[in-house]
Design a protein around this motif. Structure first.
Motif, PDB file in Angstrom:
ATOM      1  N   ASN A  45       0.846  -1.184   0.000  1.00  0.00           N
ATOM      2  CA  ASN A  45       0.000   0.000   0.000  1.00  0.00           C
ATOM      3  C   ASN A  45       0.887   1.241   0.000  1.00  0.00           C
ATOM      4  OD1 ASN A  45      -2.403  -1.447   0.158  1.00  0.00           O
ATOM      5  ND2 ASN A  45      -2.279  -1.585   2.383  1.00  0.00           N
ATOM      6  N   SER A  46       1.069   1.825  -1.167  1.00  0.00           N
ATOM      7  CA  SER A  46       1.845   3.048  -1.206  1.00  0.00           C
ATOM      8  C   SER A  46       0.918   4.202  -1.541  1.00  0.00           C
ATOM      9  CB  SER A  46       2.986   2.943  -2.216  1.00  0.00           C
ATOM     10  OG  SER A  46       2.479   2.699  -3.502  1.00  0.00           O
ATOM     11  N   ALA A  47       1.164   5.322  -0.908  1.00  0.00           N
ATOM     12  CA  ALA A  47       0.317   6.494  -1.101  1.00  0.00           C
ATOM     13  C   ALA A  47       1.189   7.735  -1.078  1.00  0.00           C
ATOM     14  CB  ALA A  47      -0.738   6.571   0.000  1.00  0.00           C
ATOM     15  N   ASP A  48       0.669   8.787  -1.688  1.00  0.00           N
ATOM     16  CA  ASP A  48       1.284  10.103  -1.585  1.00  0.00           C
ATOM     17  C   ASP A  48       0.449  10.911  -0.615  1.00  0.00           C
ATOM     18  OD1 ASP A  48       3.442   9.957  -3.573  1.00  0.00           O
ATOM     19  OD2 ASP A  48       1.803   9.691  -4.998  1.00  0.00           O
ATOM     20  N   PHE A  49       1.111  11.736   0.179  1.00  0.00           N
ATOM     21  CA  PHE A  49       0.432  12.572   1.156  1.00  0.00           C
ATOM     22  C   PHE A  49       0.545  14.006   0.665  1.00  0.00           C
ATOM     23  CE2 PHE A  49       1.698   8.686   3.155  1.00  0.00           C
ATOM     24  CZ  PHE A  49       0.559   8.315   3.843  1.00  0.00           C
ATOM     25  N   ILE A  50      -0.608  14.551   0.262  1.00  0.00           N
ATOM     26  CA  ILE A  50      -0.629  15.830  -0.443  1.00  0.00           C
ATOM     27  C   ILE A  50      -1.331  16.873   0.406  1.00  0.00           C
ATOM     28  CG2 ILE A  50      -1.414  16.991  -2.532  1.00  0.00           C
ATOM     29  CD1 ILE A  50      -1.215  14.161  -3.874  1.00  0.00           C
ATOM     30  N   GLY A  51      -0.618  17.974   0.655  1.00  0.00           N
ATOM     31  CA  GLY A  51      -1.166  19.067   1.445  1.00  0.00           C
ATOM     32  C   GLY A  51      -2.152  19.887   0.631  1.00  0.00           C
ATOM     33  N   CYS A  52      -3.289  20.196   1.239  1.00  0.00           N
ATOM     34  CA  CYS A  52      -4.335  20.987   0.582  1.00  0.00           C
ATOM     35  C   CYS A  52      -4.672  22.173   1.468  1.00  0.00           C
ATOM     36  CB  CYS A  52      -5.591  20.141   0.372  1.00  0.00           C
ATOM     37  SG  CYS A  52      -5.342  18.697  -0.675  1.00  0.00           S
ATOM     38  N   VAL A  53      -5.011  23.290   0.838  1.00  0.00           N
ATOM     39  CA  VAL A  53      -5.452  24.467   1.573  1.00  0.00           C
ATOM     40  C   VAL A  53      -6.691  25.033   0.894  1.00  0.00           C
ATOM     41  CG1 VAL A  53      -3.867  26.008   0.321  1.00  0.00           C
ATOM     42  CG2 VAL A  53      -4.741  26.693   2.551  1.00  0.00           C
ATOM     43  N   ALA A  54      -7.718  25.300   1.709  1.00  0.00           N
ATOM     44  CA  ALA A  54      -8.986  25.827   1.205  1.00  0.00           C
ATOM     45  C   ALA A  54      -9.253  27.162   1.883  1.00  0.00           C
ATOM     46  CB  ALA A  54     -10.121  24.850   1.490  1.00  0.00           C
ATOM     47  N   PHE A  55      -9.888  28.069   1.150  1.00  0.00           N
ATOM     48  CA  PHE A  55     -10.178  29.408   1.659  1.00  0.00           C
ATOM     49  C   PHE A  55     -11.675  29.672   1.635  1.00  0.00           C
ATOM     50  CE2 PHE A  55      -5.912  29.562  -0.132  1.00  0.00           C
ATOM     51  CZ  PHE A  55      -5.195  30.159   0.881  1.00  0.00           C
ATOM     52  N   GLY A  56     -12.125  30.570   2.501  1.00  0.00           N
ATOM     53  CA  GLY A  56     -13.506  31.043   2.482  1.00  0.00           C
ATOM     54  C   GLY A  56     -14.524  29.950   2.731  1.00  0.00           C
ATOM     55  N   ARG A  57     -15.534  29.901   1.857  1.00  0.00           N
ATOM     56  CA  ARG A  57     -16.623  28.935   2.032  1.00  0.00           C
ATOM     57  C   ARG A  57     -16.131  27.502   1.947  1.00  0.00           C
ATOM     58  NH1 ARG A  57     -22.225  30.802  -0.477  1.00  0.00           N
ATOM     59  NH2 ARG A  57     -22.877  31.306   1.626  1.00  0.00           N
ATOM     60  N   SER A  58     -15.145  27.245   1.089  1.00  0.00           N
ATOM     61  CA  SER A  58     -14.584  25.886   0.997  1.00  0.00           C
ATOM     62  C   SER A  58     -13.947  25.484   2.324  1.00  0.00           C
ATOM     63  CB  SER A  58     -13.554  25.803  -0.121  1.00  0.00           C
ATOM     64  OG  SER A  58     -14.163  25.921  -1.372  1.00  0.00           O
ATOM     65  N   ALA A  59     -13.284  26.426   2.986  1.00  0.00           N
ATOM     66  CA  ALA A  59     -12.667  26.154   4.284  1.00  0.00           C
ATOM     67  C   ALA A  59     -13.734  25.912   5.346  1.00  0.00           C
ATOM     68  CB  ALA A  59     -11.770  27.307   4.689  1.00  0.00           C
ATOM     69  N   GLU A  60     -14.799  26.673   5.304  1.00  0.00           N
ATOM     70  CA  GLU A  60     -15.893  26.482   6.257  1.00  0.00           C
ATOM     71  C   GLU A  60     -16.560  25.125   6.050  1.00  0.00           C
ATOM     72  OE1 GLU A  60     -18.294  29.941   5.573  1.00  0.00           O
ATOM     73  OE2 GLU A  60     -16.808  31.280   6.489  1.00  0.00           O
TER      74      GLU A  60
END
Length: 151
Positions: A45-60
């Motif tokens: 089981n190999s996976a990549d760990f990807i950082g995500c950032v959301a702003f505004g309504r997406s963050a809420e």
């Protein structure tokens, strides 16, 4: 063109902060574990760990509904940056700036897979089970092949 589409599970609950100023904006950060299609070195089981950032309504939305283990589809763009840390070392960053995020499985599937969703949904006490375990499709009765419009 800078367009990213990812599907994976959150590795932890989103970390949400609010910007300062008159119009405070929500900023949510989370990491997606995205399975690799092809395994190298025979890793199971190999996976990549990807950082995500959301702003505004997406963050809420992320703050309200996303939890550790939730399977989501994210579309966005890659953004790179850099900063100098407290030791004077320059650190380079790569994040996916979220433009859209959607659940990638139903609440029932998440509960069955221990997907980590613990929202305010309560399932009915008794519900019919699909005829084929796990796939959600009904079985085609024997002898109906000639009636189907395709082979």
């Amino acid at each position: 063109m800078n367009k990213v589409i990812l599907m994976g599970r959150l590795t932890r609950d989103p970390e949400v902060r609010y910007s300062q100023g008159e119009s405070a904006t929500a900023i949510a950060r989370y990491t997606l574990a995205v399975d690799r299609r092809f395994n190298r070195n025979n890793d199971e089981n190999s996976a990549d760990f990807i950082g995500c950032v959301a702003f505004g309504r997406s963050a809420e939305f992320a703050e309200k509904y996303l939890r550790k283990g939730t399977k989501v589809v994210v579309t966005g763009r890659i953004q790179t940056g850099s900063y100098t840390n407290k030791d004077g070392v320059k650190v380079y960053t790569t994040d996916v700036v979220v433009e859209d995020q959607e659940f990638a499985e139903s609440k029932n599937a998440a509960a069955n897979n221990d997907g980590g969703y613990s929202g305010g949904y309560s399932a009915p006490v008794s519900r019919p089970e699909p005829s084929a375990p796990g796939d959600g499709f009904m079985n085609i009765p024997d002898g109906i092949d000639e009636e189907l419009p395709f082979n």
